[in-house]
Scaffold this motif. Structure first.
Motif, PDB file in Angstrom:
ATOM      1  N   HIS A   1       0.835  -1.208   0.000  1.00  0.00           N
ATOM      2  CA  HIS A   1       0.000   0.000   0.000  1.00  0.00           C
ATOM      3  C   HIS A   1       0.863   1.248   0.000  1.00  0.00           C
ATOM      4  CE1 HIS A   1      -3.873   2.061   1.651  1.00  0.00           C
ATOM      5  NE2 HIS A   1      -3.162   2.891   0.892  1.00  0.00           N
TER       6      HIS A   1
ATOM      7  N   MET B   1      -0.963   2.523  -5.456  1.00  0.00           N
ATOM      8  CA  MET B   1      -2.403   2.773  -5.455  1.00  0.00           C
ATOM      9  C   MET B   1      -2.834   3.484  -6.744  1.00  0.00           C
ATOM     10  SD  MET B   1      -4.175   1.571  -3.116  1.00  0.00           S
ATOM     11  CE  MET B   1      -3.773   0.474  -1.755  1.00  0.00           C
TER      12      MET B   1
ATOM     13  N   LYS C   1      -9.278  -2.082  -6.346  1.00  0.00           N
ATOM     14  CA  LYS C   1      -9.588  -1.239  -5.192  1.00  0.00           C
ATOM     15  C   LYS C   1     -10.840  -0.426  -5.458  1.00  0.00           C
ATOM     16  CE  LYS C   1      -7.852   2.135  -1.903  1.00  0.00           C
ATOM     17  NZ  LYS C   1      -6.708   2.828  -1.318  1.00  0.00           N
TER      18      LYS C   1
ATOM     19  N   HIS D   1       1.385   5.106  -2.273  1.00  0.00           N
ATOM     20  CA  HIS D   1       0.932   6.024  -3.322  1.00  0.00           C
ATOM     21  C   HIS D   1       2.198   6.548  -3.999  1.00  0.00           C
ATOM     22  CE1 HIS D   1      -3.319   6.177  -1.982  1.00  0.00           C
ATOM     23  NE2 HIS D   1      -2.771   5.813  -0.835  1.00  0.00           N
TER      24      HIS D   1
ATOM     25  N   ASP E   1       0.653   2.848   3.634  1.00  0.00           N
ATOM     26  CA  ASP E   1      -0.161   3.937   3.086  1.00  0.00           C
ATOM     27  C   ASP E   1       0.724   5.163   2.818  1.00  0.00           C
ATOM     28  OD1 ASP E   1      -2.278   5.305   2.080  1.00  0.00           O
ATOM     29  OD2 ASP E   1      -3.451   5.368   3.936  1.00  0.00           O
TER      30      ASP E   1
ATOM     31  N   HIS F   1      -5.678  -0.295   5.336  1.00  0.00           N
ATOM     32  CA  HIS F   1      -5.453   0.661   6.444  1.00  0.00           C
ATOM     33  C   HIS F   1      -6.522   0.647   7.546  1.00  0.00           C
ATOM     34  CE1 HIS F   1      -8.238   3.063   4.107  1.00  0.00           C
ATOM     35  NE2 HIS F   1      -7.349   3.538   3.270  1.00  0.00           N
TER      36      HIS F   1
HETATM   37 ZN    ZN Z   1      -3.819   4.814   0.677  1.00  0.00          ZN
END
Ligand code: ZN
Ligand code: DOR
Length: 455
Positions: free
Chosen positions: A62, A94, A148, A64, A313, A239
């Motif tokens: 995970h 992501m 997702k 970005h 994340d 998350h």
């Molecule tokens: Zn995220």
């Protein structure tokens, strides 16, 4: 027999156990042997791990990475440079990029960019919206790791499908054999409180947290588990931030639903007090919860095993977007998300040092289970002979403090871990037998990283 590389003088730890005074041999980028020094072959290069701990490469499912389109925040090169420096050998990006990854061409573009510049191995999710349900088989064919859905509004403003469309998406994704993960926050609840708080002039960073209450997360988890039970789809909760949502995951598992879940170091480390102490730089969605929810996340999620995976994340934004110069200014003008790739291994090793989990339990949640959940095991997440020679070498006793996050390798490095002290650090990172990070320096070449192919 002479192999390409032997790492010597380490304790080898996997999810299954540990072997002290051991090493690993690598040939053609794959593991050739794991064992005691006298059982290892000669090698062209010998890496002395100096008594450190060697684990299967950390898999962060995970991040970005922001490319394509948002390279001013981060790109594949900078994200995977941070990954290498953080001891992470595989990352999964992501889909809330620009364009969003919602069709095969966009996925292919994202993969091409990664092949050109990544330091470590990578993959990507594709997003499902009400506009692309019929493209799911083609996106699968194009090689996405998984899918997702953003249930509530968040960075990128990807609109959620309605509940009927989600059921249909689950049926289509079930046919691909892949997994569907969620940004699980009930959009109606968070939109309602966001509007109400803004109208009331509740503009503090802690108000952002309270505008996205635990019930919004818990309800979304429960609804998606109910839909998965009906459709037989494999689902994942990204998350998980609260113990109450972890309890909902546990109930789904007990009912036999194929639901997996992840949490992040920041939900296990901080409480919402960080919003009063650090302010907008710590803003994230879902928000960091109160102490009771954090303790329940530990009890139910980690000790009780409701949570399968650790991920970051990792979500870089510029200091301006994070309102670093005005940390307690109007929170509605700030953006959510912060970096994590270089603090995740130290944070987890600090928890190991505090006896909150074992080294084996860390490896399981941060390497083996993520690879299993997303269909990359045993190529990733194991030290089995014949699989990719990805390892993370850590010094579990190294004490250090993150001072001046400028030393991190992302393009933008705002993090609430600034000033935090850790026990443990990645000292070397090996991807398919190549040392990509060693002694504080990223030594690999951009473009070495490659896409992890999945069926
Ligand atoms: Zn995220
Ligand atoms: O805080 C967040 N930041 N939550 C998300 O859901 C997205 C992420 C981002 O992309 O910055």
């Amino acid at each position: 027999m002479t192999v390409d590389l032997v790492v010597r003088n380490c304790t080898v730890v996997t999810a299954a156990g540990r072997v002290p005074d051991a090493g690993v041999a690598v040939e053609d980028g794959r593991i050739a042997a794991v064992g005691r020094p006298d059982h290892l072959p000669d090698a062209d290069r010998v890496f002395d791990a100096d008594g450190s701990v060697l684990v299967p490469g950390i898999v962060d499912c995970h991040i970005h990475n922001r490319e394509p389109g948002l390279e001013y925040k981060e790109d594949w090169e900078s994200a995977t440079r941070a990954a290498a420096a953080g001891g992470v050998t595989t990352v999964v990006g992501m889909p809330n990029t620009d364009p969003v990854i919602d069709r095969p061409e966009h996925l292919e573009l994202k993969f091409e960019r990664g092949e050109a510049s990544a330091h470590v191995d990578f993959q990507s999710y594709a997003v499902v919206t009400s506009e692309n349900l019929e493209l799911i088989p083609e996106i699968d064919e194009a090689g996405a790791l998984g899918f997702k859905i953003f249930l509530g509004s968040t960075v990128g403003d990807v609109p959620p499908p309605n509940d009927g469309e989600i059921l249909e998406a689950m049926e289509r994704i079930r046919e691909t054999g892949k997994r569907l993960g969620f940004h699980e926050e009930n959009g109606e609840i968070i939109d309602h409180y966001t509007e109400q708080f803004q109208a009331e002039g509740r503009n503090d960073p802690i108000d952002h947290s309270h505008s996205r209450p635990v019930i919004a997360e818990q309800e979304a988890v429960e609804r998606m588990i109910t839909f998965a039970e009906e459709t037989g789809a494999k689902v994942h909760m990204f998350h998980v931030s609260s113990g109450s949502a972890a309890e909902a995951v546990a109930r789904g598992k007990e009912r036999g639903v194929d639901v997996t879940a992840e949490t992040t170091p920041h939900y296990l480390w901080f409480t919402e007090e960080v919003m009063r102490e650090t302010g907008n730089p710590a803003r994230i969605q879902p928000p960091i919860r109160d102490a009771a929810e954090r303790e329940k996340l530990w009890e139910v999620g980690i000790d009780g095993e409701a949570i399968d995976c650790i991920a970051t994340d990792h979500a870089p934004h510029t200091p301006q977007e994070k309102k670093v110069d005005d940390p307690f200014g109007n929170t509605w003008d700030a953006i959510s998300g912060f970096v994590g790739l270089e603090t995740e291994v130290p944070a987890m090793l600090t928890f190991v040092d505090e006896d909150r989990l074992s080294l084996e339990g860390w490896v399981r949640r941060h390497s083996t289970r993520p690879a299993q959940v997303w269909g990359m095991y045993p190529r990733k997440g194991s030290l089995q002979v014949g699989t990719d020679a990805d390892f993370t070498i850590v010094d579990p006793d190294r004490e250090w403090t993150l001072e001046g996050s400028d030393g991190l390798h992302s393009k933008n490095c705002v993090t609430p871990f600034e000033g935090e002290s850790f026990v443990g650090k990645a000292v070397a990172t090996v991807v398919r037998g190549e040392v990509v990070y060693e002694d504080g320096t990223v030594v690999g070449d951009p473009g070495y990283g490659t896409r992890v192919d999945v069926d």
